[in-house]
Design a protein around this motif. Structure first.
Motif, PDB file in Angstrom:
ATOM      1  N   UNK A 119       0.831  -1.201   0.000  1.00  0.00           N
ATOM      2  CA  UNK A 119       0.000   0.000   0.000  1.00  0.00           C
ATOM      3  C   UNK A 119       0.867   1.253   0.000  1.00  0.00           C
ATOM      4  N   UNK A 120       1.933   1.266   0.802  1.00  0.00           N
ATOM      5  CA  UNK A 120       2.835   2.429   0.832  1.00  0.00           C
ATOM      6  C   UNK A 120       3.506   2.620  -0.527  1.00  0.00           C
ATOM      7  N   UNK A 121       3.876   1.527  -1.179  1.00  0.00           N
ATOM      8  CA  UNK A 121       4.501   1.586  -2.506  1.00  0.00           C
ATOM      9  C   UNK A 121       3.515   2.191  -3.507  1.00  0.00           C
ATOM     10  N   UNK A 122       2.283   1.677  -3.516  1.00  0.00           N
ATOM     11  CA  UNK A 122       1.248   2.183  -4.425  1.00  0.00           C
ATOM     12  C   UNK A 122       1.034   3.680  -4.190  1.00  0.00           C
ATOM     13  N   UNK A 123       0.910   4.070  -2.923  1.00  0.00           N
ATOM     14  CA  UNK A 123       0.677   5.484  -2.582  1.00  0.00           C
ATOM     15  C   UNK A 123       1.836   6.358  -3.038  1.00  0.00           C
ATOM     16  N   UNK A 124       3.070   5.895  -2.834  1.00  0.00           N
ATOM     17  CA  UNK A 124       4.247   6.676  -3.220  1.00  0.00           C
ATOM     18  C   UNK A 124       4.307   6.858  -4.735  1.00  0.00           C
ATOM     19  N   UNK A 125       4.074   5.793  -5.488  1.00  0.00           N
ATOM     20  CA  UNK A 125       4.115   5.892  -6.946  1.00  0.00           C
ATOM     21  C   UNK A 125       3.000   6.829  -7.440  1.00  0.00           C
ATOM     22  N   UNK A 126       1.815   6.731  -6.846  1.00  0.00           N
ATOM     23  CA  UNK A 126       0.718   7.634  -7.235  1.00  0.00           C
ATOM     24  C   UNK A 126       1.104   9.082  -6.990  1.00  0.00           C
ATOM     25  N   UNK A 127       1.729   9.332  -5.843  1.00  0.00           N
ATOM     26  CA  UNK A 127       2.178  10.683  -5.485  1.00  0.00           C
ATOM     27  C   UNK A 127       3.196  11.197  -6.519  1.00  0.00           C
ATOM     28  N   UNK A 128       4.125  10.340  -6.910  1.00  0.00           N
ATOM     29  CA  UNK A 128       5.164  10.739  -7.867  1.00  0.00           C
ATOM     30  C   UNK A 128       4.582  10.946  -9.266  1.00  0.00           C
ATOM     31  N   UNK A 129       3.546  10.207  -9.616  1.00  0.00           N
ATOM     32  CA  UNK A 129       2.900  10.377 -10.931  1.00  0.00           C
ATOM     33  C   UNK A 129       2.253  11.747 -11.054  1.00  0.00           C
ATOM     34  N   UNK A 130       1.782  12.283  -9.926  1.00  0.00           N
ATOM     35  CA  UNK A 130       1.054  13.555  -9.923  1.00  0.00           C
ATOM     36  C   UNK A 130       1.959  14.773  -9.883  1.00  0.00           C
ATOM     37  N   UNK A 131       3.263  14.553  -9.713  1.00  0.00           N
ATOM     38  CA  UNK A 131       4.174  15.711  -9.619  1.00  0.00           C
ATOM     39  C   UNK A 131       4.408  16.353 -10.964  1.00  0.00           C
TER      40      UNK A 131
END
Length: 85
Positions: free
Chosen positions: A73-85
């Motif tokens: 879940x932390x991995x998914x959240x981190x990648x989602x965050x980086x996609x939005x930058x």
């Protein structure tokens, strides 16, 4: 979509981020991936001559005790965050 499917999608998305994350973020991504896929760090910590291997091992070992699902879940959240930058 199951957590496993989200994790697989995040792995694919991590290869197509808008920009390459900084080294600390890359180590966090690596550590979370290894924890999610393999559990707690195993093996010997690399020696001083293998700085990259040592940093990667330490990043993975930093998530010791984190459940595989929580790491996913932390991995998914981190990648989602980086996609939005």
């Amino acid at each position: 979509m199951s957590l496993q499917e989200q994790f697989a999608q995040a792995q694919a998305d991590s290869k197509n981020l808008p920009e390459r994350p900084d080294n600390m973020t890359m180590l966090k991504i690596y550590g979370l991936y290894k924890q999610a896929s393999s559990g707690d760090a195993t093996g010997e910590r690399p020696g001083f001559t293998d700085m990259i291997g040592r940093a990667k091992f330490d990043a993975w070992d930093g998530f010791k005790g984190t459940s595989k699902d929580d790491a996913m879940q932390q991995y998914v959240d981190l990648i989602e965050e980086l996609k939005d930058e």
